[in-house]
Write a protein that holds these residues in place. Structure first.
Motif, mmCIF file in Angstrom:
data_model
loop_
_atom_site.group_PDB
_atom_site.id
_atom_site.type_symbol
_atom_site.label_atom_id
_atom_site.label_comp_id
_atom_site.label_asym_id
_atom_site.label_seq_id
_atom_site.Cartn_x
_atom_site.Cartn_y
_atom_site.Cartn_z
ATOM 1 N N LYS A 181 0.838 -1.201 0.000
ATOM 2 C CA LYS A 181 0.000 0.000 0.000
ATOM 3 C C LYS A 181 0.870 1.246 0.000
ATOM 4 N N ILE A 182 0.275 2.360 -0.343
ATOM 5 C CA ILE A 182 0.939 3.660 -0.277
ATOM 6 C C ILE A 182 -0.022 4.594 0.434
ATOM 7 N N GLU A 183 0.367 5.060 1.622
ATOM 8 C CA GLU A 183 -0.518 5.914 2.401
ATOM 9 C C GLU A 183 0.108 7.281 2.605
ATOM 10 N N GLU A 184 -0.711 8.307 2.505
ATOM 11 C CA GLU A 184 -0.227 9.645 2.813
ATOM 12 C C GLU A 184 -0.500 9.981 4.273
ATOM 13 N N TYR A 185 0.515 10.488 4.964
ATOM 14 C CA TYR A 185 0.309 11.086 6.278
ATOM 15 C C TYR A 185 0.785 12.523 6.147
ATOM 16 N N ASP A 186 -0.125 13.460 6.074
ATOM 17 C CA ASP A 186 0.228 14.853 5.821
ATOM 18 C C ASP A 186 1.203 14.950 4.645
ATOM 19 N N GLU A 187 2.402 15.434 4.913
ATOM 20 C CA GLU A 187 3.358 15.652 3.823
ATOM 21 C C GLU A 187 4.213 14.436 3.533
ATOM 22 N N SER A 188 4.053 13.393 4.350
ATOM 23 C CA SER A 188 4.939 12.246 4.154
ATOM 24 C C SER A 188 4.169 11.051 3.591
ATOM 25 N N LEU A 189 4.919 10.088 3.050
ATOM 26 C CA LEU A 189 4.312 8.875 2.484
ATOM 27 C C LEU A 189 4.773 7.663 3.286
ATOM 28 N N PHE A 190 3.888 6.703 3.390
ATOM 29 C CA PHE A 190 4.260 5.421 3.989
ATOM 30 C C PHE A 190 3.958 4.339 2.951
ATOM 31 N N VAL A 191 5.007 3.619 2.546
ATOM 32 C CA VAL A 191 4.878 2.653 1.455
ATOM 33 C C VAL A 191 5.206 1.266 1.979
ATOM 34 N N VAL A 192 4.367 0.288 1.652
ATOM 35 C CA VAL A 192 4.697 -1.104 1.976
ATOM 36 C C VAL A 192 4.782 -1.899 0.682
ATOM 37 N N LEU A 193 5.895 -2.576 0.479
ATOM 38 C CA LEU A 193 6.079 -3.422 -0.709
ATOM 39 C C LEU A 193 6.283 -4.860 -0.274
ATOM 40 N N GLN A 194 5.830 -5.793 -1.099
ATOM 41 C CA GLN A 194 6.129 -7.197 -0.831
ATOM 42 C C GLN A 194 7.171 -7.682 -1.815
ATOM 43 N N MET A 195 8.131 -8.434 -1.304
ATOM 44 C CA MET A 195 9.149 -9.005 -2.184
ATOM 45 C C MET A 195 8.901 -10.492 -2.300
ATOM 46 N N VAL A 196 8.766 -10.948 -3.527
ATOM 47 C CA VAL A 196 8.453 -12.358 -3.767
ATOM 48 C C VAL A 196 9.721 -13.042 -4.230
ATOM 49 N N GLU A 197 10.106 -14.088 -3.544
ATOM 50 C CA GLU A 197 11.346 -14.781 -3.895
ATOM 51 C C GLU A 197 11.091 -16.258 -4.130
ATOM 52 N N ALA A 198 11.646 -16.758 -5.227
ATOM 53 C CA ALA A 198 11.532 -18.188 -5.501
ATOM 54 C C ALA A 198 12.532 -18.910 -4.628
ATOM 55 N N GLY A 224 -3.974 12.394 -11.754
ATOM 56 C CA GLY A 224 -4.909 13.061 -10.848
ATOM 57 C C GLY A 224 -4.165 13.871 -9.797
ATOM 58 N N ARG A 225 -4.662 13.860 -8.546
ATOM 59 C CA ARG A 225 -4.043 14.629 -7.473
ATOM 60 C C ARG A 225 -2.850 13.844 -6.931
ATOM 61 N N VAL A 226 -1.657 14.286 -7.281
ATOM 62 C CA VAL A 226 -0.440 13.566 -6.931
ATOM 63 C C VAL A 226 0.082 14.086 -5.586
ATOM 64 N N PRO A 227 0.587 13.190 -4.683
ATOM 65 C CA PRO A 227 1.158 13.695 -3.425
ATOM 66 C C PRO A 227 2.256 14.703 -3.722
ATOM 67 N N HIS A 228 2.275 15.771 -2.978
ATOM 68 C CA HIS A 228 3.256 16.843 -3.061
ATOM 69 C C HIS A 228 4.691 16.348 -3.317
ATOM 70 N N LEU A 229 5.052 15.266 -2.586
ATOM 71 C CA LEU A 229 6.419 14.744 -2.655
ATOM 72 C C LEU A 229 6.831 14.300 -4.059
ATOM 73 N N CYS A 230 5.846 13.700 -4.799
ATOM 74 C CA CYS A 230 6.159 13.047 -6.057
ATOM 75 C C CYS A 230 5.968 13.978 -7.237
ATOM 76 N N ALA A 231 5.731 15.254 -6.939
ATOM 77 C CA ALA A 231 5.271 16.177 -7.975
ATOM 78 C C ALA A 231 6.095 16.131 -9.258
ATOM 79 N N GLY A 232 7.418 16.283 -9.201
ATOM 80 C CA GLY A 232 8.173 16.365 -10.448
ATOM 81 C C GLY A 232 8.551 15.012 -11.030
ATOM 82 N N MET A 233 8.147 13.940 -10.382
ATOM 83 C CA MET A 233 8.645 12.613 -10.741
ATOM 84 C C MET A 233 7.598 11.743 -11.405
ATOM 85 N N GLN A 234 6.535 12.360 -11.893
ATOM 86 C CA GLN A 234 5.394 11.571 -12.337
ATOM 87 C C GLN A 234 5.719 10.584 -13.440
#
Lengths: 325, 325, 325, 325, 325
Positions: E70-87, E212-222
């Motif tokens: 998931k990717i969650e916004e907390y005010d100006e910051s982001l919290f990202v959780v990724l899963q890594m799948v390994e054989a 759409g409405r992009v989090p402030h942090l990612c603005a120039g990196m779309q």
């Protein structure tokens, strides 16, 4: 057939009026007329269309019947079609019967026209007349009361379908019930589809009476129509639940049929072996070789039979243990 | 082939005109021209494209045919493609026949081009001419009348498919009908898909003619197009219902096939037992042991045969009771 | 039955109060009252409705029970219905038990009414009272705490269902387990559906408490409700995963049943051959032809039996090699 | 490998130019450069990236290949990836071959890079050069022409898949074709999926070129891109139709296999009975009872054989009538 | 366990710093701190939460693990959780292993916390440090680099699953492989589901970082996040393709099992007939009728055996021709 034609003022019944006087009351600010027709004849409906100024397309739909449930806006008025689902008295074996009610609602009138349905809306009229503070909301409240009543009639049907499914589930793992199960599952599916096609379009349509841009007529009644929507949604969820369990039950039943086939084959194989082995032995001692010492033994015959029985007893217990017999 | 070319003014027929005069009338404020082509030749369509100023992409679609149903806006004009589904005269055994009609609609003209279809739109023209107060709405009303007519022709097809399904349902639990059922179910599925691909895209497209941003042309006619949409939605719902019952029916039929297999196996096993047991006994008395007292009994033979018959009778009733025979 | 009735001020417990004093506190700016009912009697709920000014439709829902999970706005207040899913103590063999809690939330009050559920919310009250800086957020925070608690109770259920599926998966490729597998799969499906119908509507409803237009009450608590939503989404994803694997497992199990049928048939065929061949040979030497030289050989009989055994041994190894036996 | 590098002005070819001169023309207001690469080498693409100022992420995608079809905006330019599906020459037995073309489009240039595909776009260039009034629309028109060409190449593939399905359908109710049918159905499914994954993402992407917020580049060309979308939608609908019929065909085929199994079992049972009954009778007359009067009859033997044959003839006709034989 | 803690300024590494100094740098305008933890201990994470001012709900999620991507916004910051799948190293027989990485991103910091995964992000740090012009984009670029790296690790997994499916497809029409196929298909399904539940939620979440409405942090990196989205979409499409082919393969495999059953039955029937016919003939000549002329023929015995063999040879060729043997 005209059932009722009543004028209400400030939530209270004013008078039963003849059809001809409708036009007098329908223009008054604080009154509304509530007319109920049953199994209408063309002339009646034409008369009503004229009195209330109904839209010809809506009138045509009400006349023809066999509409899908819907709520349509015509300028300031609403045209509502509901389906009434009735279980046949003799239980749920056959298909469900479908009735229909078309409702025309304007600021000062509400006209219901029902088809193919025995139970009318006398209860609804009685109940609403007992609650004048609510009936004061006018024709939209009557619409709510009618819809609520129709929707409440779906609950016993869905309960009957649920208990039908439970009955089948109890039978599904019983041997030799596959044929009747399969029939019952198919019948249940049909009944479920009938109910689904009465409920789902109505749910979608009702959703438009309380959220977003609400028709002018229903403005102050949104919480009531949300309540109807909520009931429909509950029925919808039950239908979907039954439908998914039904699909699984059909598959499981198929598995049980295959399983029974295997068990029949095993049983067959077991008994076949118990007949074939003595037959083979008998065949051997039926050979015409000159020198077969056993044939001359005094106890050859009973011994051979004893061997046959011995082998069969042994086979019987082996098959028993392997659950083939 | 030119079928008709007529000018209307204020909802009334003005005159049949030759193609060459179209351009004269098409620019008049209060007139519109209604042209019907059937199985057009390239030259005809080019002529029309020039007279009405049709868009080349739309003309190319009309010429090629085999389009999916659609409604496209080209500036102020509409391009509509409808599919006409016709049952073959000899009943529903074969596949449904597909015809096509392309309609170009502008403020002052409407041009229909039909392909591969026998029944034309003469009825539509006759009916609309009898209702001048509606025809006054202009080309959009004619578009409505044509679409309404095409959609009404779907109803007998869907009725035929429904009764076809009912017929199969009656057969489905009958023994030994599995092969013909399976064929009938597959054919029905094919026919249903043909109808579905005529109806569904049209429904989606029609939805855009009455809600939200409506094409300029259809502005005052929204309730009429909603009526067409409603009819399409009803057919769509019936198609989905048949489709779901069909899927269930195919599964149930598979179950019935497996069930019949089991029943054949049981029957087979029953009769096999009734043959095998006497064979075994006969084998035993066919053994060549010297000392087999029964062989010397005077009634040994009839007794042994009686035992055989006795066992078989007993087996027969046991299998009967267990519903194996 | 009244469980608790407590006033809080600035995140701290002020006092246990009798029901009659509620109306005094509920109008104070900085207070809120938290009432918990269990298995309410009509009179109690009526009393509460009066004290807090609850909407009659919501009160009726709370009284009747058997609602689907939902979150409804009534003006400034919220009406929340949650389902509590409890595993029976004796393991997961039977169906899951469903409890229900209806929560009324206003600016200055929160009222929970629970039905058919043993475990209450004493823990929630204790925990929230230990965190006064959070409890200062008022009734919305209590709503969060209650929802979080209910949702956390779903996790052990979903874990139990997952390990149930894993157990079945281990059994699925084992021979002769098909019947118990099929039952277990069906039971699991039922349990999964129960959980799904508790979780899915709640997830949809919770989604409206943190994104888009959020109810006034929950304004500052959005991150907390998103957290609840996130938990529900995780459970939802697990349910969907189990559901899809379950569907595959049912199909695979069907395949295993057919495969076992084939294997039984092969085994049957193998043994049948090993009995039928000697029977045929014995039949041949049982023929009554006058001139059959083998019959007169001294070692004819042992030789013929040796041939029979020889053929059977050969057949046995051939069938072995072909994995028929 | 550079295939072409041409400058166009006002819809007319100006000149073939060497790669080095691109930068001169690309800045002119009324010109655009159309470059075609095939099986590019890294150096070529780098050169182009520099000349046209392509975005590094897009260049990387074009270099790597194996992209899904997509249309991406990079500021004022578009990056388009199309898949080309080609049937192997030796018919539809094997899997479809996938080629790829990456297209970079800016106001003054269009660059196509194709991979793994034999047929290029020479036809497209020739046709567009014959229509200068359309080519005047600039690079967006060339993009349309390329997309239209790629999409038109899908039609023969979908036709081949449809006729493949029809062939299988003819075989499906024929006995003993199940094995080859099942293989053919699976192969068809694979081919269909390949086509689907080329068409569906492209359809979605193309939809954004004509409705809603359209990229600056495509502004005046919306009707043309809608035409491409319409073609893709038609292919999509055909794919979905084949896919649904395929799923039904696989189920029906499964039913036919079970049905054949039943028929084999019946046939087997029939012949088995016709062998078993005489065997039983022969067994009976092979018993060694002393007093069996029939044995001494002069016509005992022919009579018994006659009885055997009589029973078999009777059985044969009974089984025949019951369609077991 | 602290892996790294580095300050960057203008895209260049400034210094490795001890954890205590983080707060000094994190407030500077042009710096950002990149911290990597692995298998964190509670104290470490608490320390970080304090230094960076992380939200307690996000910290709790990172501590507990077992989150869905998931990717969650907390005010100006982001919290990202990724899963890594390994054989697993020993090939794809078992289930895939799941690792997890939680990433906290603010304007001036990025903190990654990984669980249950062997391979870290040393490569990512090395590569980003080699591209200072990109690293100048700050913490959002590091987030992109980490996500890109995790997503790139999915490609070999999906390739392995695809080749696994191809291997099964080759086996599917081979006789006697049904049991191992069915196991392999089920295992593949499980692995696919694991990958799907890592990829799908992440794809949805990533979609919100570029449109759409992009989090402030990612603005120039779309464009960079769109690239990640595009990769995820490609994996998603492959998963769906495998999933659909898998469903078809399971059905086809079921068909093959039934087909094999039929073939076994036919083979069984063929051989049974070849044994039963001689047995019947032998039975007939084993009858004890007095007057059976054949019995007295000198060549009766060899003739009868010859007839038996003759019939069997004829049967053998007939069955051969009918593909029963």
């Amino acid at each position: 057939m005209l059932v009722n034609c009543v004028v209400y003022q400030n939530g209270k019944k004013l008078a039963d009026i003849p059809v001809e006087e409708i036009s007098e009351y329908v223009t008054r600010q604080d009154c509304f007329v509530w007319v109920a027709l049953a199994e209408q004849e063309p002339a009646e409906l034409d008369k009503m269309a004229e009195e209330f100024g109904l839209h010809p397309l809506a009138v045509e739909d009400a006349r023809k019947g066999h509409q899908r449930p819907k709520i349509e806006e015509y300028d300031e008025s609403l045209f509502v079609v509901l389906q009434m689902v009735e279980a046949p008295k003799e239980g749920l074996d056959g298909s469900l019967r479908l009735g229909e009610v078309a409702i025309f609602v304007g600021d000062n009138y509400i006209l219901s026209v029902r088809h193919h349905t025995q139970k009318g809306f006398v209860d609804v009229r009685a109940r609403t007349e007992r609650e004048p503070e609510l009936l004061r909301n006018g024709s939209a409240y009557v619409l709510y009361a009618l819809m609520d009543n129709v929707v409440d009639r779906y609950f016993p049907i869905i309960d009957a379908l649920e208990s039908e499914l439970e009955q089948i589930e109890e039978q599904i793992f019983v041997r030799n019930a596959a044929r009747s199960n399969i029939k019952a599952l198919y019948t249940l599916k049909r009944q479920l589809m009938t109910l689904k096609h009465a409920v789902d379009p109505l749910m979608d349509a009702t959703g438009k009476l309380y959220g977003g841009r609400v028709p002018h007529l229903c403005a102050g009644m949104q919480e009531y129509f949300r309540d109807v929507y909520d009931h429909l949604h509950r029925i919808h969820a039950s239908i979907e639940a039954i439908r998914e369990m039904l699909a699984t039950a059909i598959q499981v039943n198929l598995g049980m049929i295959s399983l029974n086939e295997t068990e029949v084959t095993k049983k067959l194989a077991g008994w076949a072996a118990m007949i074939a082995v003595p037959t083979m032995l008998a065949g051997i001692y039926g050979m015409n070789f000159k020198y077969m010492p056993e044939l001359d033994w005094a106890y050859g015959y009973p011994l051979s039979v004893a061997v046959m029985i011995g082998i069969d007893v042994w086979l019987y217990f082996r098959f028993r243990k392997a659950h083939w017999l």
